[in-house]
Design a protein around this motif. Structure first.
Motif, PDB file in Angstrom:
ATOM      1  N   LYS A  96      16.251   2.700  -7.971  1.00 38.60           N
ATOM      2  CA  LYS A  96      15.153   1.943  -7.453  1.00 38.60           C
ATOM      3  C   LYS A  96      13.803   1.989  -8.162  1.00 38.60           C
ATOM      4  CE  LYS A  96      16.414   2.770  -2.315  1.00 38.60           C
ATOM      5  NZ  LYS A  96      15.882   3.547  -1.127  1.00 38.60           N
ATOM      6  N   ILE A  97      13.425   2.989  -8.795  1.00 35.81           N
ATOM      7  CA  ILE A  97      12.470   3.127  -9.690  1.00 35.81           C
ATOM      8  C   ILE A  97      12.398   1.943 -10.759  1.00 35.81           C
ATOM      9  CG2 ILE A  97      10.999   4.343 -11.549  1.00 35.81           C
ATOM     10  CD1 ILE A  97      11.542   6.783  -9.585  1.00 35.81           C
ATOM     11  N   HIS A 116       1.485   9.700  -3.358  1.00 36.07           N
ATOM     12  CA  HIS A 116       1.611   8.401  -4.141  1.00 36.07           C
ATOM     13  C   HIS A 116       0.618   7.906  -5.089  1.00 36.07           C
ATOM     14  CE1 HIS A 116       5.681   7.820  -1.880  1.00 36.07           C
ATOM     15  NE2 HIS A 116       4.957   8.377  -1.180  1.00 36.07           N
ATOM     16  N   ILE A 117       1.066   6.952  -5.943  1.00 32.71           N
ATOM     17  CA  ILE A 117       0.090   6.250  -6.912  1.00 32.71           C
ATOM     18  C   ILE A 117      -0.774   5.512  -6.035  1.00 32.71           C
ATOM     19  CG2 ILE A 117      -0.162   4.789  -8.720  1.00 32.71           C
ATOM     20  CD1 ILE A 117       2.732   5.414  -9.531  1.00 32.71           C
ATOM     21  N   LYS A 118      -1.972   5.576  -6.235  1.00 32.93           N
ATOM     22  CA  LYS A 118      -3.152   4.700  -5.530  1.00 32.93           C
ATOM     23  C   LYS A 118      -3.543   3.846  -6.460  1.00 32.93           C
ATOM     24  CE  LYS A 118      -4.551   8.204  -2.129  1.00 32.93           C
ATOM     25  NZ  LYS A 118      -5.648   8.791  -1.633  1.00 32.93           N
ATOM     26  N   SER A 119      -3.367   2.430  -6.076  1.00 35.60           N
ATOM     27  CA  SER A 119      -3.737   1.410  -7.025  1.00 35.60           C
ATOM     28  C   SER A 119      -4.265   0.256  -6.394  1.00 35.60           C
ATOM     29  CB  SER A 119      -2.550   0.924  -7.992  1.00 35.60           C
ATOM     30  OG  SER A 119      -2.801   0.004  -8.820  1.00 35.60           O
ATOM     31  N   GLY A 160      10.934   1.221  -6.208  1.00 35.39           N
ATOM     32  CA  GLY A 160      10.485   2.543  -5.690  1.00 35.39           C
ATOM     33  C   GLY A 160       9.027   2.507  -5.630  1.00 35.39           C
ATOM     34  N   ASN A 161       8.581   3.424  -4.955  1.00 35.74           N
ATOM     35  CA  ASN A 161       7.024   3.931  -5.098  1.00 35.74           C
ATOM     36  C   ASN A 161       6.905   5.492  -5.639  1.00 35.74           C
ATOM     37  OD1 ASN A 161       4.495   3.969  -4.515  1.00 35.74           O
ATOM     38  ND2 ASN A 161       4.567   4.016  -2.249  1.00 35.74           N
ATOM     39  N   PRO A 162       7.062   5.647  -6.779  1.00 33.97           N
ATOM     40  CA  PRO A 162       7.144   7.035  -7.207  1.00 33.97           C
ATOM     41  C   PRO A 162       5.809   7.900  -6.975  1.00 33.97           C
ATOM     42  CG  PRO A 162       6.864   5.443  -8.969  1.00 33.97           C
ATOM     43  CD  PRO A 162       6.800   4.667  -7.965  1.00 33.97           C
ATOM     44  N   THR A 163       6.047   9.162  -6.589  1.00 32.50           N
ATOM     45  CA  THR A 163       4.982   9.893  -6.486  1.00 32.50           C
ATOM     46  C   THR A 163       4.372  10.380  -7.727  1.00 32.50           C
ATOM     47  OG1 THR A 163       6.280  11.990  -6.103  1.00 32.50           O
ATOM     48  CG2 THR A 163       5.899  10.604  -4.221  1.00 32.50           C
ATOM     49  N   VAL A 164       3.322  11.189  -7.810  1.00 27.53           N
ATOM     50  CA  VAL A 164       2.794  11.593  -9.059  1.00 27.53           C
ATOM     51  C   VAL A 164       3.690  12.971  -9.459  1.00 27.53           C
ATOM     52  CG1 VAL A 164       1.053  13.170  -9.746  1.00 27.53           C
ATOM     53  CG2 VAL A 164       0.302  11.430  -8.553  1.00 27.53           C
ATOM     54  N   GLU A 165       4.340  13.583  -8.422  1.00 30.48           N
ATOM     55  CA  GLU A 165       5.436  14.638  -8.698  1.00 30.48           C
ATOM     56  C   GLU A 165       6.719  13.865  -9.575  1.00 30.48           C
ATOM     57  OE1 GLU A 165       2.445  15.882  -5.694  1.00 30.48           O
ATOM     58  OE2 GLU A 165       3.714  14.288  -6.134  1.00 30.48           O
ATOM     59  N   ALA A 184       2.219  -3.208  -6.693  1.00 37.00           N
ATOM     60  CA  ALA A 184       3.398  -3.862  -7.060  1.00 37.00           C
ATOM     61  C   ALA A 184       3.326  -3.810  -8.579  1.00 37.00           C
ATOM     62  CB  ALA A 184       3.453  -5.437  -6.322  1.00 37.00           C
ATOM     63  N   HIS A 185       2.258  -4.122  -9.219  1.00 33.70           N
ATOM     64  CA  HIS A 185       2.002  -4.265 -10.647  1.00 33.70           C
ATOM     65  C   HIS A 185       2.550  -2.796 -11.625  1.00 33.70           C
ATOM     66  CE1 HIS A 185       0.566  -5.192 -14.654  1.00 33.70           C
ATOM     67  NE2 HIS A 185      -0.207  -4.205 -14.385  1.00 33.70           N
ATOM     68  N   GLU A 186       1.775  -1.822 -10.629  1.00 34.29           N
ATOM     69  CA  GLU A 186       2.129  -0.327 -11.008  1.00 34.29           C
ATOM     70  C   GLU A 186       3.518  -0.195 -11.248  1.00 34.29           C
ATOM     71  OE1 GLU A 186      -0.308   0.980 -12.542  1.00 34.29           O
ATOM     72  OE2 GLU A 186      -2.067   0.567 -11.913  1.00 34.29           O
ATOM     73  N   ASN A 187       4.220  -0.425  -9.926  1.00 34.80           N
ATOM     74  CA  ASN A 187       5.532  -0.141  -9.863  1.00 34.80           C
ATOM     75  C   ASN A 187       6.430  -0.913 -10.979  1.00 34.80           C
ATOM     76  OD1 ASN A 187       5.333   1.589  -7.857  1.00 34.80           O
ATOM     77  ND2 ASN A 187       5.815   0.018  -6.217  1.00 34.80           N
ATOM     78  N   GLU A 188       6.108  -2.167 -11.167  1.00 31.43           N
ATOM     79  CA  GLU A 188       6.846  -2.855 -12.146  1.00 31.43           C
ATOM     80  C   GLU A 188       6.433  -2.295 -13.701  1.00 31.43           C
ATOM     81  OE1 GLU A 188       5.348  -6.801 -11.807  1.00 31.43           O
ATOM     82  OE2 GLU A 188       6.415  -7.126  -9.865  1.00 31.43           O
TER      83      GLU A 188
END
Length: 205
Positions: A46-47, A2-5, A52-57, A9-13
């Protein structure tokens, strides 16, 4: 993975805004994006809602389906107007100097830095024609008072105020004092534009 930040919440938005914008610019339905990416419509929904919490893949699959590098999904692109007033900024000591962070925009591309000088006139300035898609203006007022931003959402800034707004829509700079001096940075992500295709069956097809 998953994205690490520090601000997930900001990254998902940010991903949500970009995926929806790129999809609509290509006149692509959610169903078509699902077909091209191999992801389910539920996952894509969801994304785009930012839940959603998108993975790198997942980002890689979306980037390939939208024909953009995956990193562009994490790049500020066509964002709303952002304003930081002079008394809202926080100064941090960094050795022999202090710094005030105005904004952070991720991604590489064209960057133009200039000092803007304006004088008050009796006429309303003509709007500035839209720049290329994805352009952002970052304006910090040094002296004077300035009205700037999109025609539909102008903001009034005084010395020490900062604003970021999209430059790919009509906008205007209006001098509210006798003179204005401002520092302006213009950024444009390196993104190959694609002509939209004809959408069949409506936006939810």
């Amino acid at each position: 993975m998953h994205i690490k930040s520090d601000d997930l919440a900001h990254e998902n938005e940010l991903v949500a805004r970009n995926v929806r914008r790129f999809r609509l610019e290509r006149a692509m339905s959610l169903g078509e994006l699902a077909r091209r990416s191999g992801l389910s419509k539920q996952t894509l929904s969801k994304i785009e809602q930012g839940s959603g919490n998108p993975t790198v893949e997942t980002l890689s699959l979306l980037g390939a389906a939208l024909d953009v590098p995956a990193r562009r999904l994490l790049t500020e692109w066509g964002t709303p107007v952002y304003v930081q007033r002079h008394d809202e900024g926080q100064w941090s000591d960094a050795g022999n100097w202090s710094e005030r962070l105005l904004d952070e925009v991720y991604g590489s591309g064209y960057v133009r830095t200039l000092v803007l000088r304006l004088e008050r006139s009796g006429k309303q300035p003509e709007p500035v024609v839209p720049h290329a898609a994805g352009t952002l203006h970052h304006v910090y007022v040094i002296t004077g008072k300035l009205r700037t931003g999109p025609l539909t959402e102008p903001v009034d800034l005084a010395a020490g105020d900062f604003a970021r707004f999209p430059g790919d829509i009509p906008h205007r700079h209006v001098c509210l004092s006798e003179r204005v001096v401002a520092h302006m940075v213009t950024t444009l992500p390196q993104l190959r534009q694609i002509s939209p295709t004809v959408l069949q069956g409506g936006p939810g097809a």
